[in-house]
Structures are given as C-alpha cells and as structure tokens.
Enzyme design. Sequence first.
Site, mmCIF file in Angstrom:
data_model
loop_
_atom_site.group_PDB
_atom_site.id
_atom_site.type_symbol
_atom_site.label_atom_id
_atom_site.label_comp_id
_atom_site.label_asym_id
_atom_site.label_seq_id
_atom_site.Cartn_x
_atom_site.Cartn_y
_atom_site.Cartn_z
ATOM 1 N N GLY A 12 -11.581 0.880 -10.865
ATOM 2 C CA GLY A 12 -12.393 2.568 -10.198
ATOM 3 C C GLY A 12 -13.050 1.108 -9.746
ATOM 4 N N ARG A 65 6.301 17.919 -10.690
ATOM 5 C CA ARG A 65 5.185 17.468 -9.830
ATOM 6 C C ARG A 65 4.601 18.408 -9.392
ATOM 7 N NH1 ARG A 65 4.746 12.067 -7.885
ATOM 8 N NH2 ARG A 65 6.981 11.470 -8.453
ATOM 9 N N ILE A 92 2.272 9.593 -6.607
ATOM 10 C CA ILE A 92 2.219 10.090 -4.920
ATOM 11 C C ILE A 92 2.732 11.048 -5.592
ATOM 12 C CG2 ILE A 92 5.335 10.504 -4.082
ATOM 13 C CD1 ILE A 92 5.985 8.002 -5.172
ATOM 14 N N LEU A 93 2.162 11.716 -4.446
ATOM 15 C CA LEU A 93 1.796 13.266 -4.003
ATOM 16 C C LEU A 93 2.243 14.695 -3.116
ATOM 17 C CD1 LEU A 93 -2.436 11.788 -3.230
ATOM 18 C CD2 LEU A 93 -0.722 13.743 -5.303
ATOM 19 N N HIS A 109 -5.095 0.894 0.977
ATOM 20 C CA HIS A 109 -4.184 0.703 0.262
ATOM 21 C C HIS A 109 -4.063 -1.224 0.477
ATOM 22 C CE1 HIS A 109 0.352 0.300 -0.227
ATOM 23 N NE2 HIS A 109 0.655 -0.630 0.583
ATOM 24 N N THR A 141 -1.324 11.949 4.708
ATOM 25 C CA THR A 141 0.022 13.114 5.170
ATOM 26 C C THR A 141 1.017 12.879 4.115
ATOM 27 O OG1 THR A 141 1.144 10.636 6.727
ATOM 28 C CG2 THR A 141 -1.134 12.682 7.544
ATOM 29 N N LEU A 144 4.537 8.675 2.530
ATOM 30 C CA LEU A 144 4.152 7.651 1.653
ATOM 31 C C LEU A 144 3.483 6.734 2.685
ATOM 32 C CD1 LEU A 144 3.195 6.658 -1.140
ATOM 33 C CD2 LEU A 144 5.170 5.451 -1.847
HETATM 34 C C1 GAR Z 1 -6.859 -1.597 -4.834
HETATM 35 O O1 GAR Z 1 -6.349 -2.976 -4.617
HETATM 36 C C2 GAR Z 1 -5.801 0.113 -4.150
HETATM 37 O O2 GAR Z 1 -5.647 -0.571 -2.995
HETATM 38 C C3 GAR Z 1 -5.054 -0.595 -5.034
HETATM 39 O O3 GAR Z 1 -5.390 -0.079 -6.102
HETATM 40 C C4 GAR Z 1 -5.919 -1.307 -6.017
HETATM 41 C C5 GAR Z 1 -7.011 -0.312 -7.387
HETATM 42 O O4 GAR Z 1 -8.308 -1.564 -7.764
HETATM 43 N N1 GAR Z 1 -4.028 0.725 -3.972
HETATM 44 C C6 GAR Z 1 -2.559 0.927 -4.219
HETATM 45 O O5 GAR Z 1 -2.384 0.180 -3.882
HETATM 46 C C7 GAR Z 1 -2.524 2.428 -3.746
HETATM 47 N N2 GAR Z 1 -0.877 2.517 -3.180
HETATM 48 P P1 GAR Z 1 -9.597 0.100 -8.309
HETATM 49 O O6 GAR Z 1 -8.965 0.776 -9.466
HETATM 50 O O7 GAR Z 1 -9.755 -1.810 -8.935
HETATM 51 O O8 GAR Z 1 -10.112 0.243 -6.789
#
Ligand code: GAR
Length: 216
Positions: A12, A65, A92-93, A109, A141, A144
């Site tokens: 987070g 899902r 995945i939504l 991402h 969208t 993915l």
């Molecule tokens: C982040 O690096 C984010 O970009 C990635 O997960 C991490 C979460 O870190 N998201 C993805 O890979 C989505 N496909 P955080 O929980 O410390 O924010």
Amino acid sequence: MKKIVILISGRGSNMEAIIRSLKAEDWPAEIAAVISNTEKAAGLATAENAGIATEVVSRGEFSSRQSYDTMLSEAIDRYAPDLVVLAGFMRILTAEFVRHYEGRIINIHPSLLPAFTGLHTHERAIEAGVRLHGATVHFVTPELDAGPIIAQAVVPVLPDDTEASLAARVLEQEHRLYPRVVRWFVEGKVRFDAGRVRLDDAINTPAEFILTGDFS
Ligand code: GAR
C-alpha cells in the site's frame, strides 16, 4: 467533495502516497474507504492509522470470479465513489466490473505501457536491455493493462541494476506520479471520453507528462 475508494492487495505504498498528498495539499476530495482482497495486506493498517475506513472482501473458497466481482462492487458502491483507484490491487477484473466503473477507475502499472504488461516487469525490462523504464497511470478497460494512458514516469535503467534497485527507482516515481494524477481527476482536469483521455489545457507542460528521475 469527490469521494475516492482505493483498492489494495499488499504494502500500500502508493495508497500511502495518495493519502499523504491529499492531507498535505488541499484537494476537493476524501478517501471514503480502502478495500483489500486479503486481510494480509499491510496497507490496511496504514489506512486505519490514517483514520480511513477499511474493508476486506476476500474470495470465498467456492466463489467464481463473477460472484467475487459482484461482492466487490457492492462493497465499493456503498461508498458511492467518484473515482476507484487501483493501487497494487493484484486481481484480474471481469469486463462487467470494469464497465460498471468506466471512466472512473484508474490503475498504476510498473512499466512504460504498452511494454511489459503483466507481472515481473522490472526483471523483464532488465532482460530486454531497455535503457528507459518507468510507470504508467491509465484508465482501466476490460483488456489487462491496456486502457488509455493518462501519464507516465520515466527512469533510466543503469548497467548494474538489479530487479530490486530498478523497482525502487520506479517506485519512487510512482509515489510522485499517482497522487498527481488522482488530484487531476478530482479537480476535473482529466477525464475519459469515448475511450480516450482528455486533459485540461492547464496541464500543458511536457514535464507534467514525462516525469524523469530528477522530477520533484
Ligand atoms: C506497485 O509497484 C504497482 O505499480 C504494482 O504493484 C506495486 C504495489 O505497491 N502494480 C501492479 O503490478 C499492477 N499490475 P504498493 O502496494 O506499495 O503500492
């Protein structure tokens, strides 16, 4: 006052960066809730300590899902959010879920999309030998990691980088990029229009779109 719901699955830190910016600056927004798909998400405690309502919507043993996403959207919709922020939400939504929030759901991402969709982006960037890597904030969208791109942060890939060192360099930029885009959205400066991103004229400097490693 715009209402935001943040979805997390883990640490987070992006959520925390958004909470911190929202408190420090004067946004016309509040974080109505932080929802996780797992009680193990460390970010839940961070949100609670910040006085934000938290919920866990975990996947029951036999739920599909489809039924999970229905439960999740019911939980989200109780807060009537203007914006749903995916911050390391590792599920995945379904297309149905995504369409329900069309134009008001964004994701971060850890790559310069459309390169390196999916997982292990930093390791794959090193393997591919790219010189530039980074992070992307986009509208979500059904396909993915393929929604319209709002903004990207760019970092160099250095010769002696490991997956960990590159991930740390990207994450630092994620923490600058994501709060900024969320703020643009709640201020009405960015919106989704027939599958494209519309940005306010006020966001007009290249530096606002391409944040380099030196950006502060
Ligand atoms: C982040 O690096 C984010 O970009 C990635 O997960 C991490 C979460 O870190 N998201 C993805 O890979 C989505 N496909 P955080 O929980 O410390 O924010």
